[in-house]
Design an enzyme around this catalytic site. Structure first.
Site, PDB file in Angstrom:
ATOM      1  N   PRO A   2       0.749  -1.197  -0.016  1.00 17.61           N
ATOM      2  CA  PRO A   2      -0.115   0.135   0.001  1.00 17.61           C
ATOM      3  C   PRO A   2       0.720   1.338  -0.235  1.00 17.61           C
ATOM      4  O   PRO A   2       1.698   1.430   0.918  1.00 17.61           O
ATOM      5  CB  PRO A   2      -0.819  -0.010   1.229  1.00 17.61           C
ATOM      6  N   GLU A   3       0.751   2.029  -1.012  1.00 12.92           N
ATOM      7  CA  GLU A   3       1.419   3.205  -0.980  1.00 12.92           C
ATOM      8  C   GLU A   3       0.065   4.108  -1.096  1.00 12.92           C
ATOM      9  O   GLU A   3      -1.120   3.880  -0.755  1.00 12.92           O
ATOM     10  CB  GLU A   3       2.363   3.503  -2.264  1.00 12.92           C
TER      11      GLU A   3
END
Length: 255
Positions: A2-3
Site C-alpha cells: 500500500p502506497e
DNA sequence: ATTACTACCTGACAGC
DNA sequence: TGCTGTCAGGTAGTAA
C-alpha cells in the site's frame, strides 16, 4: 502493497461503508498486530475514515485507530476469515478482516490524530517541495522518507522519477527550479491517475471488495528491467537504491 | 539532527 | 521432489 493511492482507495470505500456506523468490537488474532488493548474498544461510533500518508485512519469516540498495511496488508469487507486474517473489526452491519501475510502491518489506537509525518504530496505547495528537497541525500531516498513527505513508496517513486526525467541518485539539493516544478507536476498527475484506477496490484493488493487495482497496466518503468523504454527505446535498468529495487531509463534519466 | 542499514515475516520463483 | 538463494509494495530501531 500500500502506497498513497492504495490507501486512498481503501479509505474512500470504508468512508462509504462504515462512517456513522457502530464498531462493536475488535478481535485480535495475531499478537503482532498491536500492543494496544484493542479488545477493550467496544461500541464505538466511527465518525469518519481518512488516509494519512499510506495509513488508513478511523476516527472513533476514544481517538483514532491507525491501520498500517505494511507490505501485504489488506482490508476486506465481509470476507471469510482466512489463514492470514490477523484481526477482525466487527460492526453492527458487517465486519472487516485485516489480512496480512508478512505481518509488517499493525493496528494501533491513539488519542490524537497522528502528525509525525511530512506533508501530503497532493497538498504540498512549491515551498513545501523546496524545503523537503533541502537534503544531503539522493533524490529517491529523500522521496521515500515518510518524515519528509508522506505516502510515496517504491512503485510510485520510480514512476514519478521516470515521468519527470530525473535520475534516482541525483542529489536532492541539486535540482533546479524547472526540475522541481516537473517533479511536483508528475507526482500529482501520477498519484491522481493511480487513485482513479484503484491503485496498483503487483501481487497482493485488492480493495475492500477483493478487486485488484488497474494502475499496474500503466506502469512505464517499475519492474520492467530489460524492456525497451516507452519513450526512447533504451533498455530499462534495475539498480539498488536505499536497499530497494529501482528501475530507470539510463537515457531519459541522466545523472 | 540527519542519514544508513538491519531486521522483522511469509511466500513465490528460479536454478540446481 | 526438494533444497537453496533471491526477491518482494514498509518502517522500527539502532548505529554512525
Amino acid at each position: 502493497m500500500p502506497e498513497l493511492p492504495e490507501a486512498e482507495t481503501l479509505a474512500r470505500q470504508l468512508q462509504n461503508l462504515i462512517a456513522g456506523r457502530s464498531l462493536r468490537q475488535i478481535t485480535v488474532l495475531s499478537q503482532r498486530v498491536t500492543r494496544d488493548p484493542l479488545a477493550q474498544v467496544r461500541q464505538q461510533r466511527v465518525d469518519r475514515v481518512q488516509r494519512y500518508g499510506k495509513w488508513v485512519l478511523l476516527q472513533v469516540d476514544v481517538g483514532w485507530l491507525v491501520i498500517r498495511l505494511g507490505m501485504t496488508g489488506t482490508l476486506r469487507w465481509c470476507a471469510p476469515q482466512g489463514p492470514y486474517t490477523r484481526a477482525i473489526l466487527h460492526f453492527e452491519h458487517g465486519w472487516l478482516c485485516f489480512n496480512d501475510i508478512r505481518q509488517f502491518g499493525s493496528i494501533t489506537l491513539r488519542p490524537q490524530l497522528p502528525n509525525e509525518l511530512g506533508p501530503d504530496p497532493l497538498e504540498m505547495d512549491h515551498r513545501d517541495w523546496c524545503s523537503m528537497l533541502r537534503s544531503n541525500r539522493a533524490l529517491k531516498p529523500a522521496l521515500l522518507d515518510q518524515r519528509k513527505l508522506r505516502g510515496l513508496g517504491n512503485i510510485y517513486t520510480d514512476e514519478i522519477l521516470f515521468a519527470a526525467g530525473l535520475h534516482p541518485l541525483v542529489e536532492a539539493t541539486r535540482l533546479g527550479e524547472p526540475q522541481i516544478e516537473r517533479l511536483e507536476r508528475c507526482t500529482v498527475e501520477i498519484l491522481e491517475r493511480a487513485i482513479e484506477l484503484g491503485g496498483s496490484s503487483i501481487s497482493d493488493f485488492v480493495d475492500v471488495y477483493g478487486r485488484p487495482g488497474r494502475y499496474q497496466f500503466e506502469h512505464r518503468i517499475f519492474r520492467r528491467a530489460g524492456e525497451p523504454c516507452s519513450r526512447c527505446g533504451e533498455r530499462i535498468q534495475r539498480i539498488v537504491v536505499a536497499q530497494r529495487g529501482t528501475y530507470y531509463c539510463p537515457a531519459c534519466q541522466r545523472l
